[in-house]
Design an enzyme around this catalytic site. Structure first.
Site, short mmCIF file in Angstrom:
data_model
loop_
_atom_site.label_atom_id
_atom_site.label_comp_id
_atom_site.label_asym_id
_atom_site.label_seq_id
_atom_site.Cartn_x
_atom_site.Cartn_y
_atom_site.Cartn_z
N LYS A 14 -3.29 33.56 3.25
CA LYS A 14 -4.61 33.44 3.15
C LYS A 14 -5.08 34.36 2.21
O LYS A 14 -4.88 35.52 2.22
CB LYS A 14 -5.01 33.95 4.39
N ASP A 130 -8.23 36.86 11.80
CA ASP A 130 -7.78 35.66 10.82
C ASP A 130 -7.37 34.38 11.32
O ASP A 130 -7.02 33.47 10.54
CB ASP A 130 -6.77 36.31 9.65
C1 LIG Z 1 -9.73 42.06 6.77
C2 LIG Z 1 -9.28 40.59 7.33
O1 LIG Z 1 -8.23 40.55 6.92
C3 LIG Z 1 -10.46 39.35 6.34
O2 LIG Z 1 -9.95 38.35 6.48
C4 LIG Z 1 -9.53 40.44 8.73
O3 LIG Z 1 -10.85 40.74 9.23
C5 LIG Z 1 -8.44 41.12 9.44
O4 LIG Z 1 -7.97 39.94 10.20
P1 LIG Z 1 -6.74 40.71 11.39
O5 LIG Z 1 -5.73 41.43 10.55
O6 LIG Z 1 -6.29 39.19 11.84
O7 LIG Z 1 -7.53 41.74 12.37
P2 LIG Z 1 -7.11 42.00 13.63
O8 LIG Z 1 -6.01 42.00 14.11
O9 LIG Z 1 -8.21 41.29 14.54
O10 LIG Z 1 -7.96 43.26 13.67
C6 LIG Z 1 -7.43 44.43 13.14
C7 LIG Z 1 -8.56 45.69 13.03
O11 LIG Z 1 -9.35 45.43 11.94
C8 LIG Z 1 -10.64 45.86 12.50
N1 LIG Z 1 -11.50 44.51 12.35
C9 LIG Z 1 -10.84 43.34 12.30
C10 LIG Z 1 -11.63 42.30 11.98
C11 LIG Z 1 -13.27 42.60 11.94
N2 LIG Z 1 -14.06 41.24 11.96
N3 LIG Z 1 -13.67 43.44 12.24
C12 LIG Z 1 -12.97 44.87 12.43
O12 LIG Z 1 -13.43 45.89 12.50
C13 LIG Z 1 -10.56 46.31 13.89
O13 LIG Z 1 -10.28 47.73 13.74
C14 LIG Z 1 -9.39 45.69 14.23
O14 LIG Z 1 -8.75 46.37 15.16
N1 LIG Z 2 4.84 37.21 12.00
C1 LIG Z 2 4.38 38.39 11.48
N2 LIG Z 2 4.47 38.73 10.33
C2 LIG Z 2 4.25 39.84 9.95
N3 LIG Z 2 3.89 40.90 10.58
C3 LIG Z 2 3.84 40.68 11.85
C4 LIG Z 2 4.18 39.59 12.52
N4 LIG Z 2 3.77 39.68 13.59
C5 LIG Z 2 3.23 40.82 13.96
N5 LIG Z 2 3.30 41.74 12.83
C6 LIG Z 2 2.88 42.92 12.77
O1 LIG Z 2 1.51 42.89 12.28
C7 LIG Z 2 1.16 43.90 11.39
C8 LIG Z 2 0.32 43.24 10.20
O2 LIG Z 2 0.78 42.22 9.27
P1 LIG Z 2 0.23 41.04 8.78
O3 LIG Z 2 0.87 40.59 7.70
O4 LIG Z 2 -0.39 40.00 9.85
O5 LIG Z 2 -0.98 41.89 8.25
P2 LIG Z 2 -2.09 41.43 7.09
O6 LIG Z 2 -1.52 40.61 5.95
O7 LIG Z 2 -2.60 42.63 6.54
O8 LIG Z 2 -3.10 40.73 7.80
P3 LIG Z 2 -4.50 40.35 7.56
O9 LIG Z 2 -4.91 39.77 6.22
O10 LIG Z 2 -4.77 39.21 8.70
O11 LIG Z 2 -5.21 41.58 7.85
C9 LIG Z 2 2.80 44.18 10.62
O12 LIG Z 2 2.72 45.73 10.45
C10 LIG Z 2 3.48 43.72 11.67
O13 LIG Z 2 4.08 45.03 12.54
#
Ligand SMILES: C[C@](O)(CO)[C@H](O)COP(=O)(O)OP(=O)(O)OC[C@H]1O[C@@H](n2ccc(N)nc2=O)[C@H](O)[C@@H]1O
Ligand SMILES: Nc1ncnc2c1ncn2[C@@H]1O[C@H](COP(=O)(O)OP(=O)(O)OP(=O)(O)O)[C@@H](O)[C@H]1O
Length: 276
Positions: A14, A130
């Site tokens: 994404k 997301d």
């Molecule tokens: C930054 C983005 O990747 C943009 O697409 C997303 O908003 C984050 O998506 P994600 O990793 O799936 O997020 P989540 O696992 O739901 O949230 C992780 C942390 O990001 C912060 N968070 C996330 C989404 C949002 N709308 N507001 C927030 O403040 C919160 O501290 C939350 O605890």
């Molecule tokens: N299927 C998975 N693939 C990767 N990481 C995972 C998975 N499930 C749980 N995790 C945990 O989630 C954390 C965040 O990984 P992820 O790849 O989802 O983050 P991200 O790319 O920053 O996502 P976003 O763009 O939604 O913020 C990792 O540090 C890992 O420990």
């Protein structure tokens, strides 16, 4: 229950072409306005209905990815009320701003729907902000805290290079460092772009509000963006999500491939791709 025939699902990266933080809810979650697209690189999953949940993580980016109930792929199956055996072939770097875990979770929900004939659960944002946008895995405007997903039809397809500089940025830390939480949204409605060049010109007037805090937390991101912007093939460079992955948009697939070759470094994940 006998195991069913497995189904295969692709979990694309994404990319947040824009990411505007427009407010904050009382529970601390931030209101977003983001133009989201999907790459042709991603993780590969196969899943089958089974008596007991199981997950096997393999692939070039498997290291450090939880193989237990913490994995979003298994949590997604639990949310759907289904027991599945999942093989996850991990190609996307984790904690990289390209929704690896969320896209895996969405792929599991799509796979379960195919296996059971049932619609995915409604409240998928509880799995991660997301997940709702990753469920259709098509170009969309994402609003609210991630739960409002509006498809964007006819978005011009873009050529890009994705680069992850090998550092992990924690999403909460990035939001916490925002200087302002009420920033302007994208225009409503979004414009209709005549082609990729028009879209890129418009994107240049938009923002990723998490880029300054991420660059503060991990200065290597600022260095990477400078390197991308100095490349002759780069039309626009920006960070995706909360980083550290950045994308550079190029005019052609050949330019993206050539740029990717110039960017090769031992610690970097570099992928030429198409975004749509
Ligand atoms: C930054 C983005 O990747 C943009 O697409 C997303 O908003 C984050 O998506 P994600 O990793 O799936 O997020 P989540 O696992 O739901 O949230 C992780 C942390 O990001 C912060 N968070 C996330 C989404 C949002 N709308 N507001 C927030 O403040 C919160 O501290 C939350 O605890
Ligand atoms: N299927 C998975 N693939 C990767 N990481 C995972 C998975 N499930 C749980 N995790 C945990 O989630 C954390 C965040 O990984 P992820 O790849 O989802 O983050 P991200 O790319 O920053 O996502 P976003 O763009 O939604 O913020 C990792 O540090 C890992 O420990």
């Amino acid at each position: 229950m006998a195991e069913t025939q497995p189904v295969a699902e692709f979990a694309p990266a994404k990319i947040n072409l824009t990411l505007h933080v427009t407010g904050q809810r009382p529970d601390g979650y931030h209101l977003l306005d983001s133009l989201v697209v999907f790459a042709d690189v991603g993780d590969r999953l196969t899943l089958a209905l089974s008596d007991t949940p199981a997950l096997n993580v393999t692939g070039p980016r498997a290291e450090g990815v939880p193989g237990d109930a913490r994995n979003l792929a298994l949590r997604a199956a639990e949310t759907a009320g289904t027991t599945v055996r999942i093989a996850l072939d991990k190609h996307l770097p984790a904690a990289a701003g390209i929704g690896g875990g969320s896209s895996d979770a969405a792929a599991v929900l799509r796979g379960i729907s195919r296996l059971t004939g049932l619609a995915p659960p409604d409240d998928t944002v509880r799995l991660g902000a997301d997940v709702p946008v990753c469920l259709p895995a098509r170009a969309a405007r994402m609003q609210g805290v991630g739960e409002i997903v509006t498809p964007v039809a006819d978005l011009p397809r873009l050529h890009a290079v994705l680069v992850n500089p090998g550092v992990e940025v924690a999403t909460p830390a990035c939001f916490a460092r925002l200087a302002t939480r009420t920033n302007p949204p994208m225009p409503d409605p979004l414009p209709r772009w005549s082609g990729p060049a028009d879209l890129i010109d418009w994107l240049a007037t938009m923002r990723n509000d998490l880029e300054p805090p991420a660059c503060h937390i991990a200065p290597v991101i600022a260095d990477l963006l400078e390197t991308l912007r100095a490349d002759p093939a780069c039309r626009l460079a920006r960070m995706s999500g909360s980083g550290a992955t950045c994308f550079a948009l190029t005019d052609t697939a050949a330019h993206a491939r050539a740029m990717a070759a110039r960017l090769s470094r031992p610690q970097w994940w570099v992928q030429p791709t198409r975004l749509s």
